[in-house]
Design a protein around this motif. Structure first.
Motif, mmCIF file in Angstrom:
data_model
loop_
_atom_site.group_PDB
_atom_site.id
_atom_site.type_symbol
_atom_site.label_atom_id
_atom_site.label_comp_id
_atom_site.label_asym_id
_atom_site.label_seq_id
_atom_site.Cartn_x
_atom_site.Cartn_y
_atom_site.Cartn_z
ATOM 1 N N MET A 1 0.840 -1.192 0.000
ATOM 2 C CA MET A 1 0.000 0.000 0.000
ATOM 3 C C MET A 1 0.880 1.249 0.000
ATOM 4 O O MET A 1 0.581 2.215 -0.688
ATOM 5 C CB MET A 1 -0.928 0.007 1.215
ATOM 6 N N PHE A 2 1.985 1.203 0.761
ATOM 7 C CA PHE A 2 2.914 2.332 0.814
ATOM 8 C C PHE A 2 3.513 2.598 -0.577
ATOM 9 O O PHE A 2 3.574 3.747 -1.025
ATOM 10 C CB PHE A 2 4.028 2.076 1.845
ATOM 11 N N ILE A 3 3.910 1.517 -1.241
ATOM 12 C CA ILE A 3 4.481 1.654 -2.596
ATOM 13 C C ILE A 3 3.441 2.265 -3.538
ATOM 14 O O ILE A 3 3.746 3.172 -4.322
ATOM 15 C CB ILE A 3 4.989 0.288 -3.121
ATOM 16 N N VAL B 1 3.133 6.009 -2.960
ATOM 17 C CA VAL B 1 4.259 6.723 -3.576
ATOM 18 C C VAL B 1 4.008 6.889 -5.078
ATOM 19 O O VAL B 1 4.203 7.968 -5.647
ATOM 20 C CB VAL B 1 5.609 5.990 -3.320
ATOM 21 N N GLY B 2 3.512 5.841 -5.724
ATOM 22 C CA GLY B 2 3.208 5.897 -7.155
ATOM 23 C C GLY B 2 2.113 6.906 -7.478
ATOM 24 O O GLY B 2 2.236 7.677 -8.430
ATOM 25 N N TYR B 3 1.044 6.932 -6.667
ATOM 26 C CA TYR B 3 -0.051 7.879 -6.916
ATOM 27 C C TYR B 3 0.397 9.321 -6.705
ATOM 28 O O TYR B 3 0.033 10.214 -7.477
ATOM 29 C CB TYR B 3 -1.260 7.568 -6.015
ATOM 30 N N VAL B 4 1.207 9.552 -5.642
ATOM 31 C CA VAL B 4 1.706 10.906 -5.387
ATOM 32 C C VAL B 4 2.625 11.332 -6.537
ATOM 33 O O VAL B 4 2.540 12.461 -7.038
ATOM 34 C CB VAL B 4 2.440 10.998 -4.025
ATOM 35 N N ALA B 5 3.503 10.410 -6.981
ATOM 36 C CA ALA B 5 4.398 10.697 -8.102
ATOM 37 C C ALA B 5 3.588 11.085 -9.337
ATOM 38 O O ALA B 5 3.881 12.097 -9.991
ATOM 39 C CB ALA B 5 5.275 9.485 -8.405
#
Lengths: 86, 86
Positions: free
Chosen positions: B4-6, B9-13
């Motif tokens: 979920m953390f990964i 990070v992908g969505y924020v990126a």
């Protein structure tokens, strides 16, 4: 075959959106004219690309790592030039 | 949890590299100062984003479709302004 075509479109898309920053970085370096270049854009974009790179590292995805390392170097260079020449 | 953390990070990126073009499009629209903005960059980048959109459509991936539709509109606007005001 269908899948391979879709993959090729993805690789070409990735190559174009990465390499697009080469002419911007070269133009900015040569002319030192950064007047129309948005500082918030390059600040946010460079942070976003750094997060894409972190995402790629966490996933162990070399295509994401390689594409975003190149983009990070180029957009980071434009950002530094913008900060120096505003 | 790790996954979920990964994902986050992908969505924020994705959000950062998409929304970064908002201040550039607004600045270019308001000032009509496109002198330091590279025409080859926006030509190549807009073509690349259009291919990302095609890739998303072929995969049926809504996150790719939505992010690249927004980026296409914004980078397309900067490209049109650059062509009009160079």
């Amino acid at each position: 075959m269908q899948c391979m075509f879709i993959d090729i479109v993805g690789y070409v898309a990735a190559a174009l959106t990465t390499l697009a920053f080469v002419p911007q970085a070269l133009t900015s370096w040569r002319t030192r004219d950064l007047s129309g270049v948005s500082l918030p854009m390059y600040s946010i974009f460079t942070a976003g690309v750094a997060m894409w790179l972190a995402y790629g590292v966490m996933l162990g995805s070399w295509p994401i790592i390689i594409a975003n390392s190149v983009t990070l170097a180029l957009s980071g260079a434009v950002l530094v030039l913008k900060v120096m020449h505003r």
